[in-house]
Design a protein around this motif. Structure first.
Motif, PDB file in Angstrom:
ATOM      1  N   ARG A 162       3.577   2.164   5.993  1.00  0.00           N
ATOM      2  CA  ARG A 162       3.069   2.612   4.692  1.00  0.00           C
ATOM      3  C   ARG A 162       2.401   3.983   4.756  1.00  0.00           C
ATOM      4  O   ARG A 162       1.845   4.457   3.775  1.00  0.00           O
ATOM      5  CB  ARG A 162       2.089   1.574   4.152  1.00  0.00           C
ATOM      6  N   ILE A 163       2.457   4.621   5.920  1.00  0.00           N
ATOM      7  CA  ILE A 163       1.837   5.955   6.040  1.00  0.00           C
ATOM      8  C   ILE A 163       2.778   6.990   5.431  1.00  0.00           C
ATOM      9  O   ILE A 163       3.915   7.151   5.879  1.00  0.00           O
ATOM     10  CB  ILE A 163       1.540   6.279   7.526  1.00  0.00           C
ATOM     11  N   PRO A 164       2.324   7.708   4.388  1.00  0.00           N
ATOM     12  CA  PRO A 164       3.197   8.711   3.781  1.00  0.00           C
ATOM     13  C   PRO A 164       3.244   9.986   4.623  1.00  0.00           C
ATOM     14  O   PRO A 164       2.339  10.240   5.418  1.00  0.00           O
ATOM     15  CB  PRO A 164       2.499   9.003   2.438  1.00  0.00           C
ATOM     16  N   ASP A 165       4.276  10.770   4.464  1.00  0.00           N
ATOM     17  CA  ASP A 165       4.364  12.042   5.191  1.00  0.00           C
ATOM     18  C   ASP A 165       3.622  13.105   4.388  1.00  0.00           C
ATOM     19  O   ASP A 165       4.051  13.500   3.308  1.00  0.00           O
ATOM     20  CB  ASP A 165       5.833  12.441   5.388  1.00  0.00           C
ATOM     21  N   LEU A 166       2.510  13.558   4.920  1.00  0.00           N
ATOM     22  CA  LEU A 166       1.721  14.589   4.229  1.00  0.00           C
ATOM     23  C   LEU A 166       2.032  15.977   4.800  1.00  0.00           C
ATOM     24  O   LEU A 166       1.226  16.883   4.710  1.00  0.00           O
ATOM     25  CB  LEU A 166       0.225  14.277   4.348  1.00  0.00           C
ATOM     26  N   GLY A 167       3.195  16.108   5.404  1.00  0.00           N
ATOM     27  CA  GLY A 167       3.594  17.417   5.946  1.00  0.00           C
ATOM     28  C   GLY A 167       3.056  17.656   7.342  1.00  0.00           C
ATOM     29  O   GLY A 167       2.682  18.781   7.689  1.00  0.00           O
ATOM     30  N   PHE A 168       3.028  16.593   8.157  1.00  0.00           N
ATOM     31  CA  PHE A 168       2.457  16.720   9.502  1.00  0.00           C
ATOM     32  C   PHE A 168       3.375  17.493  10.447  1.00  0.00           C
ATOM     33  O   PHE A 168       4.588  17.460  10.301  1.00  0.00           O
ATOM     34  CB  PHE A 168       2.240  15.329  10.124  1.00  0.00           C
ATOM     35  N   ARG A 169       2.757  18.095  11.448  1.00  0.00           N
ATOM     36  CA  ARG A 169       3.539  18.758  12.503  1.00  0.00           C
ATOM     37  C   ARG A 169       3.397  18.045  13.834  1.00  0.00           C
ATOM     38  O   ARG A 169       4.176  18.257  14.749  1.00  0.00           O
ATOM     39  CB  ARG A 169       3.089  20.219  12.655  1.00  0.00           C
ATOM     40  N   TYR A 170       2.375  17.230  13.993  1.00  0.00           N
ATOM     41  CA  TYR A 170       2.170  16.484  15.242  1.00  0.00           C
ATOM     42  C   TYR A 170       2.091  14.985  14.970  1.00  0.00           C
ATOM     43  O   TYR A 170       2.848  14.205  15.538  1.00  0.00           O
ATOM     44  CB  TYR A 170       0.890  16.964  15.938  1.00  0.00           C
ATOM     45  N   TYR A 171       1.192  14.608  14.072  1.00  0.00           N
ATOM     46  CA  TYR A 171       0.962  13.187  13.758  1.00  0.00           C
ATOM     47  C   TYR A 171       2.201  12.573  13.122  1.00  0.00           C
ATOM     48  O   TYR A 171       2.843  13.197  12.269  1.00  0.00           O
ATOM     49  CB  TYR A 171      -0.225  13.107  12.793  1.00  0.00           C
ATOM     50  N   THR A 172       2.524  11.351  13.547  1.00  0.00           N
ATOM     51  CA  THR A 172       3.580  10.574  12.882  1.00  0.00           C
ATOM     52  C   THR A 172       3.096   9.122  12.833  1.00  0.00           C
ATOM     53  O   THR A 172       2.200   8.743  13.613  1.00  0.00           O
ATOM     54  CB  THR A 172       4.919  10.586  13.665  1.00  0.00           C
ATOM     55  N   PRO A 173       3.690   8.279  11.973  1.00  0.00           N
ATOM     56  CA  PRO A 173       3.291   6.866  11.965  1.00  0.00           C
ATOM     57  C   PRO A 173       3.457   6.224  13.353  1.00  0.00           C
ATOM     58  O   PRO A 173       2.602   5.455  13.799  1.00  0.00           O
ATOM     59  CB  PRO A 173       4.254   6.239  10.946  1.00  0.00           C
TER      60      PRO A 173
END
Ligand code: SPD
Length: 281
Positions: free
Chosen positions: A246-257
């Motif tokens: 349920r983690i949305p993609d907020l435009g991360f470059r390192y962090y992922t679910p």
């Protein structure tokens, strides 16, 4: 130009960077502040000889210190950031729409001024109606609060000089009191590589005040040791129980679910360090 900056990791170990240009160098009321333009890492903030932020790799540290706790708490409306006057943690925190207020407590106004002048891409979030900046000592600020915040993020410098008290058991007890009954906090807790003496003590201090304590790691190339630790202390929510689908993609470059879970998997030498008996600071 053949100018080099080095950061002393240990008495017999220095990490060197070739410098293109020195952009600023001053003694503030609290520390020595230097802004360099470095060949490999670009603009870099250095405090008391230690690299704090570079434009090239800052996203790793800032995403990991902000999104892991903010996705662990189901409704983080009121967030406190201690230290982090460069604004990177605030920038990431603002990506969470449910956050209504971010309070940044930075002891040194010159850090914020330097961030605004030399690091606009990092400090961009500091001018935002949801952000309130307090120029004061984070230790004192937290000691005066009770059940006030959902999430507290301690984005400190290393445990020397003005930041020493931010690694002590008394501070962590005050952090617990400043959090709401279901609140949680995270602190940057240094590299397990080369800090074998202090990591168990920091961890023991956090365990004395929180029922759920979890360490997680990220690789930050410009921090001595590379392998960097963060420790999350929580009254109720477990970062490992988060439904990562349920983690949305907020435009991360390192962090992922996936990384949200994987970052908590510790190499054996690190978990052994945490199991070793230690006196908190
Ligand atoms: N060894 C340096 C550790 C610094 C951690 N905090 C950096 C602040 C960046 N917002």
């Amino acid at each position: 130009m053949n100018v080099w900056f080095y950061e002393e990791h240990k008495e017999n170990l220095r990490i060197s960077y070739r410098v293109k240009k020195v952009l600023a160098h001053k003694k503030t009321s609290y520390q020595e502040l230097v802004v360099l333009d470095m060949e490999n890492y670009g603009r870099t903030l250095v405090l008391d000889g230690a690299v704090q932020t570079t434009v090239r790799d800052e996203f790793i540290y800032h995403e990991m210190i902000a999104h892991v706790p903010l996705f662990t708490h189901p409704n983080p409306e009121k967030v406190l950031v201690i230290g982090g006057g460069d604004g990177g943690t605030v920038r990431e925190t603002l990506k969470h729409k449910e956050v209504k207020e971010v309070h940044l407590v930075e002891i040194d106004p010159e850090v914020v001024a330097a961030a605004r002048e030399y690091f606009p891409e990092i400090s961009s979030g500091l001018i935002n109606e949801r952000v309130h900046i307090h120029y004061t000592d984070g230790i004192k600020f937290v000691a005066e609060k009770e059940a006030a915040f959902d999430v507290i993020i301690v984005d400190s410098s290393d445990p020397v000089g003005p930041a020493v008290g931010l690694f002590g058991a008394e501070f962590y007890a005050n952090v617990a009191r400043a959090l709401k009954p279901d609140g949680l906090f995270v602190a940057q807790t240094e590299s397990p590589w080369g800090n074998e003496d202090i990591l168990p003590r920091i961890y023991a201090g956090i365990r004395a005040s929180f029922p759920i304590v979890r360490m997680y790691l990220a690789t930050v190339p410009t921090y001595p040791g590379w392998l960097w630790s963060f420790t999350l202390g929580s009254k109720k929510y477990d970062p490992l129980a988060v439904d990562v689908n349920r983690i949305p993609d907020l435009g991360f470059r390192y962090y992922t679910p996936e990384l949200h879970r994987a970052a908590f998997v510790l190499p054996r030498f690190v978990s052994q360090l945490l199991e070793s008996p230690a006196e908190p600071f």
